[in-house]
Design a protein around this motif. Structure first.
Motif, PDB file in Angstrom:
ATOM      1  N   GLU A  13      -1.926   6.820   9.082  1.00 40.23           N
ATOM      2  CA  GLU A  13      -1.872   5.517   9.735  1.00 40.23           C
ATOM      3  C   GLU A  13      -0.551   4.810   9.416  1.00 40.23           C
ATOM      4  O   GLU A  13       0.055   4.161  10.281  1.00 40.23           O
ATOM      5  CB  GLU A  13      -3.044   4.644   9.322  1.00 40.23           C
ATOM      6  CG  GLU A  13      -3.116   3.412  10.212  1.00 40.23           C
ATOM      7  CD  GLU A  13      -4.103   2.382   9.747  1.00 40.23           C
ATOM      8  OE1 GLU A  13      -4.266   2.223   8.529  1.00 40.23           O
ATOM      9  OE2 GLU A  13      -4.696   1.737  10.614  1.00 40.23           O
ATOM     10  N   PHE A  57      -1.609  -6.001  12.040  1.00 40.62           N
ATOM     11  CA  PHE A  57      -2.965  -5.438  11.953  1.00 40.62           C
ATOM     12  C   PHE A  57      -3.960  -6.460  12.458  1.00 40.62           C
ATOM     13  O   PHE A  57      -3.847  -7.630  12.144  1.00 40.62           O
ATOM     14  CB  PHE A  57      -3.302  -5.079  10.501  1.00 40.62           C
ATOM     15  CG  PHE A  57      -2.761  -3.749  10.081  1.00 40.62           C
ATOM     16  CD1 PHE A  57      -3.262  -2.584  10.620  1.00 40.62           C
ATOM     17  CD2 PHE A  57      -1.733  -3.666   9.165  1.00 40.62           C
ATOM     18  CE1 PHE A  57      -2.762  -1.359  10.223  1.00 40.62           C
ATOM     19  CE2 PHE A  57      -1.233  -2.435   8.766  1.00 40.62           C
ATOM     20  CZ  PHE A  57      -1.746  -1.273   9.295  1.00 40.62           C
ATOM     21  N   TYR A 114       0.834  -1.211   0.000  1.00 37.74           N
ATOM     22  CA  TYR A 114       0.000   0.000   0.000  1.00 37.74           C
ATOM     23  C   TYR A 114       0.866   1.256   0.000  1.00 37.74           C
ATOM     24  O   TYR A 114       0.632   2.183  -0.776  1.00 37.74           O
ATOM     25  CB  TYR A 114      -0.945   0.000   1.219  1.00 37.74           C
ATOM     26  CG  TYR A 114      -1.725   1.292   1.393  1.00 37.74           C
ATOM     27  CD1 TYR A 114      -2.739   1.638   0.505  1.00 37.74           C
ATOM     28  CD2 TYR A 114      -1.452   2.162   2.450  1.00 37.74           C
ATOM     29  CE1 TYR A 114      -3.450   2.824   0.657  1.00 37.74           C
ATOM     30  CE2 TYR A 114      -2.160   3.337   2.618  1.00 37.74           C
ATOM     31  CZ  TYR A 114      -3.159   3.668   1.719  1.00 37.74           C
ATOM     32  OH  TYR A 114      -3.860   4.846   1.873  1.00 37.74           O
ATOM     33  N   ALA A 159      -5.788   9.930   5.699  1.00 37.19           N
ATOM     34  CA  ALA A 159      -5.912   8.980   6.814  1.00 37.19           C
ATOM     35  C   ALA A 159      -4.977   7.790   6.611  1.00 37.19           C
ATOM     36  O   ALA A 159      -4.307   7.345   7.554  1.00 37.19           O
ATOM     37  CB  ALA A 159      -7.367   8.518   6.940  1.00 37.19           C
ATOM     38  N   GLY A 160      -4.911   7.291   5.373  1.00 35.08           N
ATOM     39  CA  GLY A 160      -4.045   6.151   5.071  1.00 35.08           C
ATOM     40  C   GLY A 160      -2.575   6.492   5.270  1.00 35.08           C
ATOM     41  O   GLY A 160      -1.789   5.679   5.760  1.00 35.08           O
ATOM     42  N   GLY A 196      -9.535   9.837   2.794  1.00 34.02           N
ATOM     43  CA  GLY A 196      -8.955   8.520   3.056  1.00 34.02           C
ATOM     44  C   GLY A 196      -7.474   8.454   2.713  1.00 34.02           C
ATOM     45  O   GLY A 196      -6.726   7.688   3.318  1.00 34.02           O
ATOM     46  N   ALA A 197      -7.045   9.269   1.719  1.00 34.89           N
ATOM     47  CA  ALA A 197      -5.625   9.290   1.352  1.00 34.89           C
ATOM     48  C   ALA A 197      -4.793   9.866   2.502  1.00 34.89           C
ATOM     49  O   ALA A 197      -3.720   9.360   2.827  1.00 34.89           O
ATOM     50  CB  ALA A 197      -5.412  10.097   0.074  1.00 34.89           C
TER      51      ALA A 197
END
Lengths: 146, 67
Positions: free
Chosen positions: B48, B67, B5, B44-45, B41-42
């Motif tokens: 994280e 995870f 990812y 947030a990703g 989301g980008a």
């Protein structure tokens, strides 16, 4: 289940146009279903978005992106139109890893809209809605409100 | 960066003056939500990922969090 009783906003068309060029297109997000105040989008499994090579489990970033988009769609469906908005808050309770290889379905609904804020909630699952991967709750602010 | 990812997203990593890990992300069309704006989301990703990497580094190689 496909309902076309909201002629002012078409989530399928939006996904095929604007979103196809953005992050959702990059992730491969697909249309799944929608109603008056809810929407479902699908995120196909892709090893390129795994968070860990040893397990192959999808990272949570793409799932957060999916839920941000699907809850936005639900809001635009309920309000009957697309309107620019900012994600004020999106809490994600990540309950378990997604099954490796399975398509992830994001379900979003909008349960209240005020003049400047939309309230949403939803969940993600990989086949059984009763066995969710994540629950979300959030608020969006309409940025065009003066 | 080992996570597929992180590689797909094109995250870069560097160190600040105090040696802390800093992640970078180029803003291009693949990160956009509404045209001209980053998709939530980008961000947030990315956050994280940097949090996970910092935690993993603090714990050491023998105790990688899962995870």
């Amino acid at each position: 289940m496909l309902q076309n009783d909201n002629p002012d906003f078409d989530p399928y068309a939006l996904l095929k146009t604007i979103s196809q060029r953005g992050h959702c297109g990059f992730l491969g997000v697909e249309y799944h279903a929608h109603g008056d105040d809810w929407c479902e989008l699908a995120l196909p499994y892709n090893p390129a978005f795994a968070g860990d090579t040893s397990t192959g489990v999808m990272a949570s970033g793409p799932i957060i992106s999916l839920m941000d988009m699907v809850t936005s769609m639900a809001l635009w469906l309920k309000s009957g139109k697309f309107q620019p908005q900012a994600t004020l808050d999106l809490r994600v309770d990540y309950l378990r890893p997604a099954n490796v290889g399975d398509k992830i379905i994001g379900h979003g609904e909008c349960y209240r809209i005020t003049r400047s804020i939309g309230f949403v909630r939803g969940y993600a699952h990989d086949g059984d809605p009763e066995h969710p991967i994540a629950h979300v709750v959030g608020t969006f602010m309409f940025t065009a409100v003066g | 960066m080992r996570a597929p990812y992180a590689q797909s997203m094109g995250f870069g990593s560097e160190r600040d003056d105090e040696g802390r890990l800093v992640l970078t992300m180029a803003f291009d069309a693949t990160k956009m939500g509404r045209p001209g704006f980053l998709q939530g989301g980008a961000i947030a990703g990315m956050l994280e990922t940097v949090a996970f990497m910092t935690l993993s580094e603090a714990l050491g190689d023998d105790d990688t969090p899962q995870f």
